[in-house]
Design an enzyme around this catalytic site. Structure first.
Site: not given
Length: 428
Positions: A257, A325-326, A359, A418
């Site tokens: 990373q 994220e990971h 990935d 309404h």
């Protein structure tokens, strides 16, 4: 450059402060570039193709002969690849498509009826989507597969790829993914063209995919004109390890990373300072001959951090707080630890599952929320490319049964019209 991979122990008073800073890592500097991006968006909205081409020439130092290319030579590009690269792209495309076809089967709408009222939720694909693939510091055909294939599986009729560097690999990936046209431009000007439309570029309904700070700022500013997936920040990984983990493999995952970008986060959550020392030694050893060593070292020095905890339960708690994220789990009983991490873009369970599998070939899209945005966001998927419609059908008897409540509710809100819209239907 010398690497200084820092660590902080849970017993230290600095631990909570370090954790708090990491939880806020999603704060970006978008405001710094927004004035420039606003000018680009406004100019493209006014000037169309001419403005886009002008910005491509200014920022990318080239002028495309054609802005939107439908016959982009994808099949020829695929045939021109080396056998190993072609096989890799085809394997990835096959597995990504298969995963998202399964995902699509779980997105079906529903319909039910009770007491004269029929209610339905209908799911349908958006008509046009723009997918962005970065092309600055690296070549990312994988991002083409990971964004365009879910769109096509969802049923999107037209998928336009925007990319500032359309390599032969990118064209081949576009062909495998079912991309219908390539916008030969990148940056904020490409986002503007997709969001507003130009003489040659059709306006899309959704824009997805990661990009640099200018791309991210542009996506935020056009949200509302179109939908977007998320605001991508620097890539990040959290490796969770115990003392029996292989420090060589842990260091390799951190570097995988860190080499993305100088601003990437490579974080380690482990049980002892002794293990951190072993990982530090491996980082130094593996960085020595890394082609992107300068980028990885800058990332590790700026944003690399090891968090040392002494209770196994803390691995799950801290992992959840970081909402990375990971997340790669290198522990005994990794599936149990993975279940304790409640917030993560993708979790790689066990030491034989490197983040690189996700990935490229595992199947789920690698476009994931960053900066802690997984607290409310999700990996890119088929569900990003659909809209939902509610269908409501009343029989007369059902309206009579509920009329008093509807009218009372409407008048409580001061909306007499309404109430009358119901009552007029029940007049004899």
């Amino acid at each position: 450059m010398t690497i200084t991979y820092r660590s902080v122990d849970a017993k230290s008073p600095d631990f909570s402060q370090a954790l708090s800073r990491l939880e806020r890592r999603g704060e970006s500097d978008l405001e710094r570039v927004e004035p420039v991006v606003k000018d680009i968006l406004a100019e493209v909205r006014r000037g169309g193709d001419t403005a886009v081409l002008g910005y491509v020439e200014k920022h990318e130092k080239r002028r495309p002969a054609q802005l939107l290319v439908r016959d982009y030579g994808g099949a020829a590009a695929l045939a021109a690849l080396s056998p190993a690269v072609r096989t890799a792209l085809e394997l990835s495309a096959e597995r990504v498509r298969r995963y998202h076809e399964v995902q699509k089967r779980h997105l079906q709408g529903f319909v039910y009826e009770e007491n004269g009222v029929t209610l339905e939720s209908r799911v349908s694909a958006v008509d046009k989507a723009g997918v962005y693939a970065p092309g600055g510091k690296a070549n990312y055909p994988s991002s083409v597969l990971m964004t365009a294939i879910p769109a096509r599986v969802a049923g999107v009729r037209e998928v336009i790829l925007a990319c500032p560097q359309v390599s032969v690999e990118v064209r081949a990936a576009a062909h495998l993914a079912g991309v219908t046209a390539i916008l030969d431009a990148g940056g904020a000007q490409a986002i503007a063209a997709l969001a507003y439309g130009t003489e040659s570029v059709p306006r899309v309904d959704k824009i997805v995919g990661p990009g640099n700070l200018y791309v991210t700022a542009a996506k935020r500013l056009v949200f509302g004109e179109v939908d977007i997936d998320s605001l991508a920040g620097p890539s990040e990984i959290l490796v969770i390890a115990d003392d029996d983990a292989n420090p060589r493999w842990v260091a390799a995952d951190l570097i995988s990373q860190a080499e993305h970008d100088e601003a990437a986060y490579a974080l380690l959550l482990c049980r002892s300072e002794g293990f951190v020392e072993r990982v530090r030694a491996e980082l130094d050893r593996q960085l020595a001959d890394l082609p992107r060593r300068n980028i990885a070292e800058a990332s590790l020095n700026a944003n690399g951090l090891a968090l040392v905890v002494h209770d196994r339960a803390e691995l799950g708690r801290v992992g959840t707080l970081l909402a990375a994220e990971h997340v790669a789990v290198h522990t005994a009983e990794p599936a149990e630890v993975a279940q304790r991490v409640l917030r993560a873009g993708a979790i790689f369970v066990g030491p034989m599952t490197p983040e690189a599998t996700g990935d490229y070939v595992a199947g789920p899209s690698h476009v994931l929320p960053t900066g802690g945005a997984v607290r409310y966001g999700s990996p890119l998927g088929v569900y990003h490319f659909v809209s939902r419609t509610s269908l409501i059908s009343y029989e007369a008897s059902a309206l009579r049964d509920q009329a008093t409540s509807i009218a009372a509710f409407a008048r409580a809100e001061g909306l007499d019209g309404h109430a009358r819209a119901v009552e007029v239907r029940l007049e004899r």
